[in-house]
Design a protein around this motif. Structure first.
Motif, PDB file in Angstrom:
ATOM      1  N   LEU A  27       0.953  -1.149  -0.073  1.00  0.00           N
ATOM      2  CA  LEU A  27       0.043  -0.038  -0.023  1.00  0.00           C
ATOM      3  C   LEU A  27       0.791   1.328  -0.123  1.00  0.00           C
ATOM      4  N   GLN A  31       1.090   3.698  -3.330  1.00  0.00           N
ATOM      5  CA  GLN A  31       0.293   5.212  -3.045  1.00  0.00           C
ATOM      6  C   GLN A  31       1.509   6.083  -3.366  1.00  0.00           C
ATOM      7  N   GLN A  49      -5.103   3.655  -8.696  1.00  0.00           N
ATOM      8  CA  GLN A  49      -5.398   4.614  -7.503  1.00  0.00           C
ATOM      9  C   GLN A  49      -6.689   3.654  -6.833  1.00  0.00           C
ATOM     10  N   GLN A  53      -7.775   0.422  -2.948  1.00  0.00           N
ATOM     11  CA  GLN A  53      -9.088   0.053  -2.403  1.00  0.00           C
ATOM     12  C   GLN A  53      -9.116  -1.576  -2.040  1.00  0.00           C
ATOM     13  N   ASN A  56      -6.276  -2.406   0.635  1.00  0.00           N
ATOM     14  CA  ASN A  56      -6.618  -1.940   2.019  1.00  0.00           C
ATOM     15  C   ASN A  56      -7.589  -2.912   2.521  1.00  0.00           C
TER      16      ASN A  56
ATOM     17  N   GLU B  67     -11.694   7.096   0.776  1.00  0.00           N
ATOM     18  CA  GLU B  67     -10.630   7.374   0.576  1.00  0.00           C
ATOM     19  C   GLU B  67      -9.864   7.872   1.643  1.00  0.00           C
ATOM     20  N   LEU B  69      -9.782   7.210   4.920  1.00  0.00           N
ATOM     21  CA  LEU B  69      -9.322   6.138   5.640  1.00  0.00           C
ATOM     22  C   LEU B  69      -7.962   5.547   5.304  1.00  0.00           C
ATOM     23  N   PHE B  70      -7.774   5.350   4.027  1.00  0.00           N
ATOM     24  CA  PHE B  70      -6.589   5.036   3.505  1.00  0.00           C
ATOM     25  C   PHE B  70      -5.315   5.319   4.341  1.00  0.00           C
ATOM     26  N   THR B 274      -3.564  11.274   2.253  1.00  0.00           N
ATOM     27  CA  THR B 274      -3.268   9.929   1.765  1.00  0.00           C
ATOM     28  C   THR B 274      -2.097  10.032   1.083  1.00  0.00           C
TER      29      THR B 274
END
Lengths: 168, 528
Positions: A27, A31, A49, A53, A56, B67, B69-70, B274
């Protein structure tokens, strides 16, 4: 017999932790790569992107059993820390039986149709350029139910044995 | 029917508190209690079973696809990495050396390090324990007054909650922005104004720094008026000064730079929380690796140089290659950038490999997994709880009650703050944020005369932080008790922390009277 079963279940929880602990790193790296792409090379990708999700969701839904196995779900330990071992065992046995198990039953009951409905129409992303695998993303809910159920069974057996087997 | 709903709502909260006191994990207690009262609601005709079946849909929309909470696992990675690679330890030691020769210097170091560790794991206990283990022995050995030492540590340990970028502020921002949308909808505004995490960060910055300043002033005051409480480290005991400043520089500057960069990019609106969090996490990994060997430090420095060059190139040239005609200069810049990126990732891979070999990386990632999962699990339990709570009409009851209080919004806010303060004695920040805030915040925000979600959020955060410090039940004190030697009486800890509680209360009153202290910076940065 019970001991072997409990050990197997615990091994499962422990293994899921080893595997899932790769995901936070993934992650972070993904990112960060996205940040470089966007801010240096001025090119973003909705799909990349969105893949975050999925990672996660897999991580925090699949990790719930492992975290429970490591006893790291927060407790209000104002009184708990002063309980005897037997008291703690009782809290965990009856808590699992009357609070966690009913919740898990509801969770299975509500999420199975939710997930199968999504699979039956092969649901795609709400964003047109997003990843078209919403049915997989929704299925991660079952990871939560599954890993937590494994742990709940292990705990019921472990604490149940400690509470009731000794009296015979 | 209304009466029934009132009884069930009150019973639901009372039962929850009772069940929580048993010590069964909070996440599952929330879910189980919710289900029990879902059953009561269905039996009494207050709600329908189909209400419970919405749960997966809720979780998907509000949790999985959220988003913001990432940022949680990313910030946790950063915090745990800084902690496990002993960056904090070094920081405390070097600061102690710098300020130690001044009276009160050790206490001030503790406060500053506590503030810098803001990006910690968001769990009060962890910071207090770390700080207690690291600095208490030194302070005691130097003859610090036990009360002052323990009080400073407990107070500094809770500072991280309110100083951005902290995990709890992210969680609070998520809940607050939902509450704010709802409050606006309830007031008939159908295109509600959003509230971002960046705005809450900006709002918390000035009050947070003001707290740090007030703590330090108190410690200076003690050093002047009661010098025996906070002695200086004698000069001759100090190592010779050679290299002290360069070591201090190395220990202090990188983490400081990292935190400022992360916070700055969020506050200036350059990056989302984030994105900034991922940069913070990578930075923490590099910092951790740089400490392993001189060779590794050079590799990390080379990687950083690559990144800085990369940023320079990206601002000076247009690197989009998809255009119809790309000038040669831009092409050269593009390939240089690709090369620098590769160089950076080679350095990063080496850093990851080395930290993996030393066992730190695996440790950090497993810890990150557990902490993030724990936070998310509470969110899931709380989702079911608030689903049932709405189902039985609890939100309307709370709203009616808060709106019908004599004294209007002042009494309502005061009542909620007192309630949260008391809850802070046995619930952690995360639980209160997920369970209590969604219930009370929409009603409070819908009232005239409140200063909006940012102000309310900061007030709540600071209020809880005070609660964690307050004897005899404050969370921070329990954790500190665990690491303080047996012979130190608990009353000494209580006595030491009281002045800090007083400082907190003053700060709370001040930001209530002068809400601009909170709202000025976010307005300036985001709406100026």
């Amino acid at each position: 017999m019970i001991d072997t079963l409990v050990r197997r279940l615990d091994q499962f929880s422990s293994k899921t932790g080893d595997f899932l602990s790769l995901l936070p790193l993934l992650l972070v790296l993904l990112q960060f790569a996205i940040v470089l792409l966007v801010y240096v090379f001025s090119s973003g990708s909705v799909q990349l992107q969105e893949s975050l999700q999925y990672i996660n969701a897999m991580m925090f839904l699949g990790g719930v059993g492992y975290t429970a196995f490591k006893d790291e779900h927060v407790r209000v330990d104002l009184l708990y820390c002063n309980f005897s071992d037997r008291g703690k065992t009782k809290v965990n046995f009856y808590g699992t039986l009357f609070l966690l198990v009913p919740f898990l039953i509801l969770f299975w009951h509500a999420s199975i149709p939710y997930v199968t409905d999504s699979w039956s129409i092969m649901e795609t992303s709400v964003e047109s350029s997003g990843l078209p695998f919403i049915y997989i993303l929704k299925s991660t809910l079952l990871l939560f139910a599954f890993t937590l159920s494994i742990h709940a069974v292990a705990d019921l057996l472990r604490h149940g044995k400690a509470l009731f087997a000794g009296n015979k | 029917m209304m009466d029934m709903s009132v009884v069930v709502t009150i019973a639901m909260f009372v039962t929850l508190v009772g069940m929580l006191m048993s010590g069964f994990p909070v996440a599952f207690t929330l879910a189980g209690t919710a289900l029990l009262f879902g059953g009561v609601g269905i039996a009494t005709g207050l709600m329908d079973f189909s209400f419970l079946e919405i749960l997966p849909n809720r979780l998907f929309g509000n949790v999985i696809r959220n988003e913001l909470l990432f940022a949680v696992p990313l910030f946790v990675t950063m915090g745990v990495m800084l902690e496990k690679s002993n960056v904090a330890e070094d920081l405390l030691e070097s600061m102690g050396k710098l300020f130690g020769s001044l009276r009160g210097g050790l206490g001030i170091s503790v406060t500053i390090v506590g503030a810098l560790l803001a990006a910690s794991t968001g769990i009060v206990g962890a910071t207090v324990v770390t700080m207690g283990l690291l600095s208490l022995p030194t302070m005691m050995r130097r003859g610090y007054d036990t009360s002052l030492a323990t009080g400073s540590i407990a107070a500094a340990g809770t500072l991280g909650q309110i100083i951005p970028p902290s995990i709890v502020l992210i969680l609070l921002a998520d809940v607050m922005s939902n509450a704010w949308q709802q409050a606006q909808l309830n007031n008939g505004l159908f295109s509600p104004v959003p509230m971002s995490a960046g705005e809450l960060f900006a709002g918390a910055l000035i009050p947070g720094l003001a707290l740090v300043g007030m703590y330090i002033l108190y410690q200076i005051g003690m050093a002047i008026f009661r010098p025996e409480t906070s002695p200086a480290i004698p000069k001759d005991e100090n190592e010779p000064d050679d290299g002290l400043y360069s070591r201090l520089f190395l220990a202090l500057l990188p983490p400081l730079f990292l935190i400022v960069a992360v916070l700055g990019s969020i506050l200036t609106g350059i990056a989302t929380p984030t994105e900034a969090a991922s940069v913070g996490a990578i930075g923490a990994i590099l910092l951790g690796a740089a400490r392993l060997s001189t060779r590794m430090r050079n590799i990390v420095l080379a990687s950083l140089a690559a990144i800085i060059l990369l940023l320079v190139i990206s601002t000076s040239f247009d690197l989009r290659m998809g255009r119809e005609s790309v000038p040669t200069a831009d092409q050269v810049a593009y390939w240089t950038a690709v090369g620098l990126t590769l160089l950076f990732f080679t350095g990063l891979s080496t850093a990851l490999w080395r930290t993996h070999k030393s066992g730190v990386l695996g440790d950090v990632m497993r810890s990150t997994l557990r902490i993030s999962t724990m936070i998310y699990a509470i969110l899931i339990g709380a989702s079911l709880f608030s689903l049932v709570f709405r189902g039985i009409g609890g939100d309307e009851i709370i709203e009616d009650m808060l709106h019908s209080l004599p004294g209007g919004q002042f009494t309502a806010i005061l009542l909620v703050m007192v309630l949260m303060f008391v809850l802070g004695f046995f619930l952690d920040f995360i639980e209160i944020t997920f369970v209590v805030v969604p219930v009370v915040a929409p009603a409070l925000l819908a009232m005239d005369g409140t200063y909006g979600p940012i102000w309310l959020g900061v007030l709540m955060a600071m209020n809880l932080q005070t609660s964690f410090l307050t004897p005899p039940f404050g969370f921070a004190l329990f954790y500190l008790r665990g690491v303080v030697p047996e012979h130190v009486p608990t009353t000494a800890i209580y006595k030491g922390v009281m002045p800090f509680v007083l400082i907190q209360v003053i700060a709370l009153v001040v930001i209530s009277l002068f809400p601009e202290l909170v709202t000025w910076l976010p307005n300036k940065l985001f709406h100026g």
